[in-house]
Design an enzyme around this catalytic site. Structure first.
Site, PDB file in Angstrom:
ATOM      1  N   GLU A 163      -4.977  11.368  -0.409  1.00 20.64           N
ATOM      2  CA  GLU A 163      -5.717  10.230  -0.955  1.00 20.64           C
ATOM      3  C   GLU A 163      -5.516   8.942  -0.168  1.00 20.64           C
ATOM      4  OE1 GLU A 163      -7.573  10.249  -4.227  1.00 20.64           O
ATOM      5  OE2 GLU A 163      -7.637  12.387  -3.748  1.00 20.64           O
ATOM      6  N   HIS A 231      -3.423   6.938  -8.810  1.00 21.69           N
ATOM      7  CA  HIS A 231      -2.829   6.703  -7.495  1.00 21.69           C
ATOM      8  C   HIS A 231      -1.561   5.868  -7.680  1.00 21.69           C
ATOM      9  CE1 HIS A 231      -7.136   7.085  -5.808  1.00 21.69           C
ATOM     10  NE2 HIS A 231      -6.472   8.183  -5.484  1.00 21.69           N
ATOM     11  N   CYS A 348      -7.416  -1.629  -4.341  1.00 18.74           N
ATOM     12  CA  CYS A 348      -8.272  -0.469  -4.077  1.00 18.74           C
ATOM     13  C   CYS A 348      -9.345  -0.797  -3.051  1.00 18.74           C
ATOM     14  CB  CYS A 348      -8.953  -0.001  -5.362  1.00 18.74           C
ATOM     15  SG  CYS A 348      -7.876   0.892  -6.495  1.00 18.74           S
TER      16      CYS A 348
END
Length: 417
Positions: A163, A231, A348
């Site tokens: 990720e 995350h 993000c």
């Protein structure tokens, strides 16, 4: 070579919508079916970049991907015109806006060959993100084409989920000094998938030529994943010599802290107690999905979403922190509500790359006049609103393709069309 941290923000794409595709991302799933506002979302992101420039930070951009992703639909034996609702929503996702998932970055001081290494994330866990890597890799290879200073790697093979920087942290006494690289992986989180596989993290470390003595692999806590911390950057962030983390971020925080202090004795760990801020409030406010940055003055600052101010327990703790004598001395608030509603905060939206800006393709770097030109394109061509019913509209698909083409033409990045 003057190494500095450059924040590359993803420009929110013209198909930004609330389809609720991201299992485990509570904001995304709870807002599924709402009307989105792509134009406002992109302008909010541009305003955040302006705020970073005003703080004296270096700023770059990544561009929206082509949507709908016709090549992905073709590979599935269908087309936008006749794809089922689920596949079409996945093909229209604007998720490349969250550049923290674009790649994992190891700056030159950390690598065996003295180059900055970038490995594009495969994002295989989620269908709507699994087809991002080709478009992202094309941009990475343009932006960081100077092979004397950069090495750009393809994705880690499936099934090992990777990720990107959202599950990676770096601590160093300065951006130009050798750092400690921390790979945070998940194992399980109740009903929600753990997206980062430890084998993917280990593979990235090997590809980047990292020193095993300065590389840590740390398990994310199951409680954090189950609470919606899909995350690591939802519950922890690091910069310079400061680790800012929730008490429940890691499976074995005491072991991790001991290992970190052994490698980096001067590290400062700012741990937020669960008794002061619950995981639910941390995730609701995106307290840790902040940009923790070093300002030109040398002080550390947190760039936070306005939701942090709107969450009473979080705001009280932040005021107490600033009133104290800790390493984080300044708070800046930004409005990124459209991104927040889809599960992505300030951190993000950006990928941090430590490099000499002179070695980066200048088309991917921005100043205020360049942001003015981008904002003009967005204001003229991005849809004002998208409802769930609009996703099946050929008119929307045509508008999205045209809007992106206009932006790429203005930026002289026609290679990406």
């Amino acid at each position: 070579m003057a190494l500095t941290e450059i924040n590359f923000d993803g420009i929110v794409g013209p198909t930004h919508n609330y389809a609720g595709l991201s299992l485990g991302n509570l904001a995304a799933t709870s807002n599924a079916g709402r009307t989105s506002h792509p134009r406002a979302a992109a302008l909010q992101g541009i305003a955040k970049m302006r705020a970073n420039l005003a703080l004296g930070l270096a700023q770059g951009i990544f561009l929206p991907h082509r949507r709908p992703d016709d090549a992905w639909l073709d590979a599935l034996g269908t087309h936008a015109q006749d794809a089922d609702t689920g596949l079409l929503a996945n093909a229209l996702s604007a998720s490349p806006m969250w550049a923290a998932n674009a790649a994992t970055i190891s700056p030159a001081p950390d690598t065996a060959d003295g180059r900055c290494h970038l490995t594009v994330a495969n994002l295989v866990t989620m269908p709507h993100r699994s087809h991002e890597w080709q478009g992202t890799l094309a941009q990475l290879r343009l932006a960081f084409a100077d092979t004397g200073h950069f090495a750009v790697h393809g994705p880690i093979p499936a099934p090992f989920g990777d990720e990107g920087a959202a599950n990676h942290m770096r601590l160093a006494t300065s951006h130009a000094a050798p750092g400690v690289e921390i790979f945070v992986y998940g194992e399980k989180g109740g009903a929600f998938p753990a997206r980062q596989h430890v084998e993917a993290s280990r593979a990235v470390a090997r590809l980047h030529g990292l020193d095993p003595a300065r590389t840590l692999f740390v398990a994310q806590s199951q409680d954090a994943i189950a609470a919606g911390a899909f995350h690591n950057d939802v519950v922890a962030v690091a910069n310079g010599h400061v680790l800012f983390t929730h008490e429940q971020a890691f499976a074995d925080r005491h072991g991790f802290y001991a290992d970190l202090r052994r490698i980096m004795p001067d590290v400062e760990i700012v741990e937020v107690p669960a008794a002061r801020i619950s995981l639910a409030d941390a995730i609701r406010s995106y307290l840790f999905n902040a940009q923790l940055v070093t300002l030109p003055t040398g002080e550390s600052a947190l760039i936070l979403p306005t939701e942090a101010r709107d969450t009473p327990a979080v705001w009280r703790w932040l005021q107490d922190m600033i009133a104290g004598n800790g390493p984080i001395r300044r708070i800046e608030l930004v409005d990124v509500r459209e991104s927040m509603s889809n599960g992505g905060g300030p951190a993000c939206l950006r990928l941090r790359v430590v490099a000499d800006p002179a070695t980066v393709d200048p088309r991917f770097l921005v100043d205020n006049p360049r942001l003015d030109a981008i904002a003009d394109i967005v204001s003229r061509h991005w849809p004002e609103a998208i409802t769930p019913a609009d996703l099946s509209s050929p008119a929307l698909w045509e508008q999205a393709v045209h809007a992106r083409a206009e932006l790429l033409a203005m930026l002289d990045l026609r290679e990406l069309i």
